[in-house]
Scaffold this motif. Structure first.
Motif, mmCIF file in Angstrom:
data_model
loop_
_atom_site.group_PDB
_atom_site.id
_atom_site.type_symbol
_atom_site.label_atom_id
_atom_site.label_comp_id
_atom_site.label_asym_id
_atom_site.label_seq_id
_atom_site.Cartn_x
_atom_site.Cartn_y
_atom_site.Cartn_z
ATOM 1 N N SER A 67 0.848 -1.192 0.000
ATOM 2 C CA SER A 67 0.000 0.000 0.000
ATOM 3 C C SER A 67 0.883 1.241 0.000
ATOM 4 O O SER A 67 2.100 1.165 0.217
ATOM 5 C CB SER A 67 -0.891 0.006 1.242
ATOM 6 O OG SER A 67 -0.116 0.190 2.416
ATOM 7 N N LYS A 68 0.276 2.378 -0.241
ATOM 8 C CA LYS A 68 1.030 3.635 -0.246
ATOM 9 C C LYS A 68 1.664 3.883 1.119
ATOM 10 O O LYS A 68 2.824 4.315 1.219
ATOM 11 C CB LYS A 68 0.099 4.806 -0.608
ATOM 12 C CG LYS A 68 0.816 6.145 -0.716
ATOM 13 C CD LYS A 68 -0.138 7.248 -1.148
ATOM 14 C CE LYS A 68 0.596 8.581 -1.249
ATOM 15 N NZ LYS A 68 -0.323 9.675 -1.673
ATOM 16 N N THR A 69 0.925 3.596 2.177
ATOM 17 C CA THR A 69 1.436 3.773 3.541
ATOM 18 C C THR A 69 2.636 2.870 3.793
ATOM 19 O O THR A 69 3.640 3.293 4.379
ATOM 20 C CB THR A 69 0.349 3.458 4.577
ATOM 21 O OG1 THR A 69 -0.745 4.364 4.399
ATOM 22 C CG2 THR A 69 0.873 3.594 5.998
ATOM 23 N N GLU A 70 2.539 1.638 3.333
ATOM 24 C CA GLU A 70 3.632 0.680 3.530
ATOM 25 C C GLU A 70 4.870 1.091 2.740
ATOM 26 O O GLU A 70 5.996 0.945 3.220
ATOM 27 C CB GLU A 70 3.172 -0.718 3.128
ATOM 28 C CG GLU A 70 2.137 -1.302 4.084
ATOM 29 C CD GLU A 70 1.457 -2.542 3.544
ATOM 30 O OE1 GLU A 70 0.835 -3.282 4.341
ATOM 31 O OE2 GLU A 70 1.520 -2.777 2.308
ATOM 32 N N MET A 71 4.670 1.619 1.543
ATOM 33 C CA MET A 71 5.814 2.046 0.742
ATOM 34 C C MET A 71 6.480 3.272 1.360
ATOM 35 O O MET A 71 7.715 3.400 1.342
ATOM 36 C CB MET A 71 5.364 2.359 -0.688
ATOM 37 C CG MET A 71 6.491 2.318 -1.702
ATOM 38 S SD MET A 71 7.257 0.683 -1.799
ATOM 39 C CE MET A 71 8.940 1.090 -2.260
ATOM 40 N N VAL A 72 5.685 4.172 1.921
ATOM 41 C CA VAL A 72 6.248 5.333 2.615
ATOM 42 C C VAL A 72 7.093 4.871 3.796
ATOM 43 O O VAL A 72 8.191 5.382 4.045
ATOM 44 C CB VAL A 72 5.120 6.280 3.090
ATOM 45 C CG1 VAL A 72 5.674 7.329 4.054
ATOM 46 C CG2 VAL A 72 4.464 6.961 1.897
ATOM 47 N N CYS A 73 6.580 3.880 4.548
ATOM 48 C CA CYS A 73 7.328 3.329 5.682
ATOM 49 C C CYS A 73 8.618 2.669 5.213
ATOM 50 O O CYS A 73 9.646 2.738 5.887
ATOM 51 C CB CYS A 73 6.474 2.319 6.446
ATOM 52 S SG CYS A 73 5.263 3.078 7.545
ATOM 53 N N CYS A 74 8.561 2.047 4.054
ATOM 54 C CA CYS A 74 9.759 1.428 3.486
ATOM 55 C C CYS A 74 10.823 2.484 3.230
ATOM 56 O O CYS A 74 11.998 2.314 3.578
ATOM 57 C CB CYS A 74 9.396 0.695 2.193
ATOM 58 S SG CYS A 74 10.794 -0.136 1.391
ATOM 59 N N HIS A 75 10.414 3.605 2.661
ATOM 60 C CA HIS A 75 11.360 4.705 2.412
ATOM 61 C C HIS A 75 11.924 5.244 3.724
ATOM 62 O O HIS A 75 13.130 5.493 3.827
ATOM 63 C CB HIS A 75 10.660 5.825 1.647
ATOM 64 C CG HIS A 75 10.392 5.476 0.210
ATOM 65 N ND1 HIS A 75 10.213 6.428 -0.770
ATOM 66 C CD2 HIS A 75 10.274 4.287 -0.416
ATOM 67 C CE1 HIS A 75 10.000 5.828 -1.940
ATOM 68 N NE2 HIS A 75 10.033 4.530 -1.733
ATOM 69 N N LYS A 76 11.069 5.405 4.719
ATOM 70 C CA LYS A 76 11.519 5.921 6.014
ATOM 71 C C LYS A 76 12.493 4.947 6.673
ATOM 72 O O LYS A 76 13.459 5.365 7.331
ATOM 73 C CB LYS A 76 10.327 6.167 6.929
ATOM 74 C CG LYS A 76 9.460 7.345 6.516
ATOM 75 C CD LYS A 76 8.317 7.545 7.497
ATOM 76 C CE LYS A 76 7.470 8.749 7.124
ATOM 77 N NZ LYS A 76 6.336 8.931 8.073
ATOM 78 N N LEU A 77 12.239 3.655 6.521
ATOM 79 C CA LEU A 77 13.128 2.648 7.095
ATOM 80 C C LEU A 77 14.526 2.779 6.502
ATOM 81 O O LEU A 77 15.529 2.755 7.234
ATOM 82 C CB LEU A 77 12.565 1.245 6.821
ATOM 83 C CG LEU A 77 13.483 0.067 7.158
ATOM 84 C CD1 LEU A 77 13.828 0.059 8.643
ATOM 85 C CD2 LEU A 77 12.815 -1.257 6.753
ATOM 86 N N PHE A 78 14.608 2.937 5.187
ATOM 87 C CA PHE A 78 15.913 3.062 4.552
ATOM 88 C C PHE A 78 16.595 4.374 4.920
ATOM 89 O O PHE A 78 17.827 4.439 5.020
ATOM 90 C CB PHE A 78 15.775 2.918 3.036
ATOM 91 C CG PHE A 78 15.711 1.481 2.590
ATOM 92 C CD1 PHE A 78 16.854 0.810 2.183
ATOM 93 C CD2 PHE A 78 14.519 0.788 2.604
ATOM 94 C CE1 PHE A 78 16.814 -0.509 1.790
ATOM 95 C CE2 PHE A 78 14.457 -0.537 2.206
ATOM 96 C CZ PHE A 78 15.611 -1.203 1.803
#
Length: 234
Positions: A188-199
């Motif tokens: 989801s868009k939220t999950e992809m945003v979290c992925c970016h924040k994680l990196f």
């Protein structure tokens, strides 16, 4: 005579509640069939190594991913682990989950069963407790639908200093699982945003640690490509 006519009319009256119940059961049965049938075809396509793996994939077909809005870790009248105290650390709680299930999860079905039982903070330590090597074995067929997004949410929210290497190893093992790119596309868009924040957090922690040999930074760069993180993260 009137009583007989009345009885005949009563027998002809439709019980709409009963019809509604039968319809709901029929719809549920059809959905179950379609879901399990799709899981069977998926297992066959993946060429699983044994019937046990085939059965586990079909059995786990009814599992649904949690959304971030779902209430995780709320108050419980009966704690999942009655022997744990409120002062117990998250790692101790994660170990208790493994002990309570008699053994570490051996496959995706057992992992999903235990994963649903613990709250968000304990999920993080649960992942690290199992480790990348065992996760690779558990998800050698594929990561169950929705779990990749949940893993990213958990890792991003609870990443701690000093655990960069462990987290990156987990990310590497997940990226090597079958159908990874497909699971990534379904984030989801939220999950992809979290992925970016994680990196971004991983990059910041590596810079703070002044990692000199560049090995971890090189690995992180490879992972940003695999996880399709934007180019602003170097």
């Amino acid at each position: 005579m009137k009583e007989e006519l009345r009885a005949m009319k009563d027998s002809e009256v439709l019980d709409f509640r009963e019809l509604e119940r039968e319809l709901a059961n029929a719809v549920a049965a059809d959905e179950k069939y379609q879901r399990e049938n799709a899981a069977k075809f998926r297992a066959i396509h993946q060429k699983v190594a044994s019937y046990e793996e085939f059965r586990d994939i079909v059995a786990a077909s009814n599992l649904k991913p949690l959304e971030r809005k779902d209430k995780i870790g709320g108050d419980r009248k009966q704690p999942w682990n009655p022997t744990a105290t409120t002062s117990s650390s998250s790692k101790e709680a994660a170990r208790a989950v493994l002990q309570d299930s008699l053994s570490e999860p051996r496959n995706a079905f057992e992992f999903s069963r235990d994963w649903r039982r613990i709250d968000m903070k304990k999920k993080y330590d649960f992942l690290l407790q199992i480790g990348a090597e065992k996760l690779s074995h558990i998800f050698h067929a594929e990561v169950c639908s929705g779990l990749l997004g949940e893993f990213l949410l958990v890792l991003e929210e609870h990443l701690q200093d000093g655990q960069v290497t462990e987290v990156m190893e987990i990310l590497q093992c997940l990226a090597k699982t079958p159908r990874f790119n497909l699971n990534l596309d379904f984030l989801s868009k939220t999950e992809m945003v979290c992925c970016h924040k994680l990196f971004e957090k991983l990059q910041t922690l590596l810079n703070d640690e002044n990692e000199e040999d560049g090995k971890l930074k090189s690995t992180l760069k490879q992972l940003t490509t695999l996880y399709k993180v934007n180019e602003s993260i170097n």
